[in-house]
Design a protein around this motif. Structure first.
Motif, mmCIF file in Angstrom:
data_model
loop_
_atom_site.group_PDB
_atom_site.id
_atom_site.type_symbol
_atom_site.label_atom_id
_atom_site.label_comp_id
_atom_site.label_asym_id
_atom_site.label_seq_id
_atom_site.Cartn_x
_atom_site.Cartn_y
_atom_site.Cartn_z
ATOM 1 N N GLY A 7 0.802 -1.216 0.000
ATOM 2 C CA GLY A 7 0.000 0.000 0.000
ATOM 3 C C GLY A 7 0.836 1.268 0.000
ATOM 4 O O GLY A 7 0.335 2.338 -0.340
ATOM 5 N N TYR B 11 3.354 4.119 -1.227
ATOM 6 C CA TYR B 11 3.610 4.702 -2.541
ATOM 7 C C TYR B 11 5.091 5.005 -2.694
ATOM 8 O O TYR B 11 5.735 5.503 -1.764
ATOM 9 N N GLN C 36 2.786 1.661 -6.366
ATOM 10 C CA GLN C 36 2.248 1.230 -5.079
ATOM 11 C C GLN C 36 2.792 -0.154 -4.769
ATOM 12 O O GLN C 36 2.705 -1.064 -5.599
ATOM 13 N N GLN D 40 3.051 -3.778 -3.670
ATOM 14 C CA GLN D 40 2.108 -4.887 -3.610
ATOM 15 C C GLN D 40 2.542 -5.919 -2.569
ATOM 16 O O GLN D 40 1.712 -6.472 -1.876
ATOM 17 N N VAL E 227 6.153 -3.854 -7.062
ATOM 18 C CA VAL E 227 5.513 -2.548 -7.138
ATOM 19 C C VAL E 227 4.683 -2.473 -8.412
ATOM 20 O O VAL E 227 5.132 -2.899 -9.480
ATOM 21 N N ARG F 15 3.993 10.357 -2.334
ATOM 22 C CA ARG F 15 2.601 10.533 -1.915
ATOM 23 C C ARG F 15 1.743 10.673 -3.170
ATOM 24 O O ARG F 15 2.139 11.378 -4.098
ATOM 25 N N PRO F 16 0.580 10.042 -3.201
ATOM 26 C CA PRO F 16 -0.259 10.116 -4.399
ATOM 27 C C PRO F 16 -0.697 11.530 -4.714
ATOM 28 O O PRO F 16 -0.863 11.887 -5.887
#
Length: 62
Positions: free
Chosen positions: A9, A11, A24, A26, A35, A56-57
């Motif tokens: 989860g 990033y 992200q 996995q 990723v 960060r997204p």
């Protein structure tokens, strides 16, 4: 850094492949982190060779 420093989860970005975009995590086992990148798909990364960068997204929002 061992993969246990990365959790599913999280990033990240690949510093040598900026065109892959945001990734992200996995899974992370030992030095192997899988990723899923926006523009590349799923990639297995050996973090003893490549140092992933936390991201960060919201950095991509705009």
């Amino acid at each position: 850094m061992k993969a246990d420093g990365w959790t599913p989860g999280a990033y990240v970005r690949h510093p040598g492949e900026p065109e892959w975009g945001l990734g992200q995590v996995q899974s992370a086992i030992g030095d192997r982190v899988t990723v899923n990148f926006q523009h590349r798909g799923k990639v297995l990364i050996d973090i003893s060779v490549v140092r992933l960068v936390a991201a960060r997204p919201e950095e991509d929002a705009g």
